[in-house]
Scaffold this active site. Sequence first.
Site, short mmCIF file in Angstrom:
data_model
loop_
_atom_site.label_atom_id
_atom_site.label_comp_id
_atom_site.label_asym_id
_atom_site.label_seq_id
_atom_site.Cartn_x
_atom_site.Cartn_y
_atom_site.Cartn_z
CE LYS A 76 -4.00 6.05 9.40
NZ LYS A 76 -3.86 5.63 10.28
N GLY A 77 -7.17 3.71 3.17
CA GLY A 77 -7.74 2.58 3.07
C GLY A 77 -8.78 3.13 1.77
CG ASP A 86 -2.17 1.03 1.46
OD1 ASP A 86 -1.70 1.57 0.35
OD2 ASP A 86 -1.19 1.99 2.56
CG LEU A 87 1.31 5.57 -1.80
CD1 LEU A 87 2.95 5.08 -2.47
CD2 LEU A 87 1.43 6.28 -3.20
CG ASP A 88 -1.87 7.70 0.53
OD1 ASP A 88 -0.96 8.36 0.44
OD2 ASP A 88 -2.85 7.46 0.04
NE ARG A 97 -9.10 12.22 -4.28
CZ ARG A 97 -8.27 12.56 -5.24
NH1 ARG A 97 -8.88 13.46 -6.67
NH2 ARG A 97 -7.35 11.93 -6.33
CB THR A 110 0.69 10.81 2.23
OG1 THR A 110 0.63 8.80 2.21
CG2 THR A 110 1.81 11.26 0.82
CD GLU A 155 -3.53 -1.74 2.79
OE1 GLU A 155 -3.78 -0.28 3.73
OE2 GLU A 155 -3.91 -1.38 1.59
CG ASP A 156 -2.00 2.74 6.41
OD1 ASP A 156 -2.37 2.37 4.88
OD2 ASP A 156 -2.13 3.85 6.65
CB SER A 197 -2.19 3.23 -3.38
OG SER A 197 -2.48 4.34 -3.29
CB ALA A 198 -7.44 3.51 -2.36
CB SER A 199 -3.49 7.39 -3.28
OG SER A 199 -3.19 8.67 -4.21
CE LYS A 229 -5.70 -0.65 -0.85
NZ LYS A 229 -4.88 0.07 -0.26
CG ASN A 258 -3.15 12.23 -5.40
OD1 ASN A 258 -3.56 12.97 -6.66
ND2 ASN A 258 -4.11 12.86 -4.25
C1 BG6 Z 1 -5.87 5.51 0.14
C2 BG6 Z 1 -5.66 6.46 2.02
O1 BG6 Z 1 -4.50 5.23 -0.33
O2 BG6 Z 1 -6.56 6.70 -0.86
C3 BG6 Z 1 -7.18 7.40 1.72
O3 BG6 Z 1 -5.33 5.96 2.54
C4 BG6 Z 1 -7.16 8.74 0.30
O4 BG6 Z 1 -6.97 7.88 2.96
C5 BG6 Z 1 -7.05 7.53 -1.08
O5 BG6 Z 1 -8.55 8.84 0.35
C6 BG6 Z 1 -7.49 8.23 -2.10
O6 BG6 Z 1 -6.46 9.01 -2.50
P1 BG6 Z 1 -6.06 10.16 -3.48
O7 BG6 Z 1 -5.03 10.38 -3.48
O8 BG6 Z 1 -7.14 9.56 -4.83
O9 BG6 Z 1 -7.30 10.97 -3.29
MG MG Z 2 -2.71 2.87 3.50
#
Ligand code: BG6
Ligand code: MG
Length: 219
Positions: free
Chosen positions: A45-46, A9-11, A49, A17, A169-170, A114-116, A145, A118
């Site tokens: 978390k995870g 996982d990333l964040d 958005r 972050t 994973e956190d 990762s769910a992000s 997730k 970014n």
């Molecule tokens: C997850 C984070 O990795 O990504 C969440 O734990 C975050 O907090 C999610 O909302 C989505 O990230 P982003 O960067 O696309 O807004």
């Molecule tokens: Mg995370």
Amino acid sequence: MTKKAFIFDLDGVIVDTAKYHYLAWQKLAQQLGIEFTPEHNEELKGVSRVRSLEIILNLGGIQASQEDKNKWLIQKNEDYLSYLVNMDESEILPGVLPVLNYLKDKNQLIALGSASKNARPILEKTGIINLFDAIVDGNDVSNAKPDPEVFLQAARKLSASNENSFVFEDSVAGIQAANIANMTSIGIGDEKILNEAKYNFKDFTFIDVSFIDALINKN
Ligand code: BG6
Ligand code: MG
């Protein structure tokens, strides 16, 4: 020996972050008059958005138009990105780089799950994008997730079986996703919160080489 898949996982796992996500959501919650505590934040978390905003609006009992929601999602992301402007390799969490480098030395497979949305710019800014054999992020998946989609896609990209995949994973949702996928879940953080994980470490500095070797040599 078959190569193993190590999915990160990333964040909150690779980079710290999670605190910036929290600050940005807290600012929005405050603006909307919603109380938003660190405990509430664990649920975010995870989580994607869009889903995070829904959880916050539910907390405040707020019904909003799609237009308002879109506006707040953009605002939150701009706020979040403002914390990342000066990001560099110093934001990689302690102990993470030695583990990544060890896995590379041992010729193992490494993926991001990762769910992000970014994720890629963060991996670029921190200078570690080249260590990843596969990247699956919030732009690739449609189910957040604890749905296991993100990890299943990562394992598929690495041509690894789920049994030979290990997930760091956190988040509670991420641990559940790894477990549902029949992968080995490794919780990074508070073991009371991440009690569904197969293994737990407070952070990567507590992971020693013998633990990684045991995963690499798992039958
Ligand atoms: C997850 C984070 O990795 O990504 C969440 O734990 C975050 O907090 C999610 O909302 C989505 O990230 P982003 O960067 O696309 O807004
Ligand atoms: Mg995370």
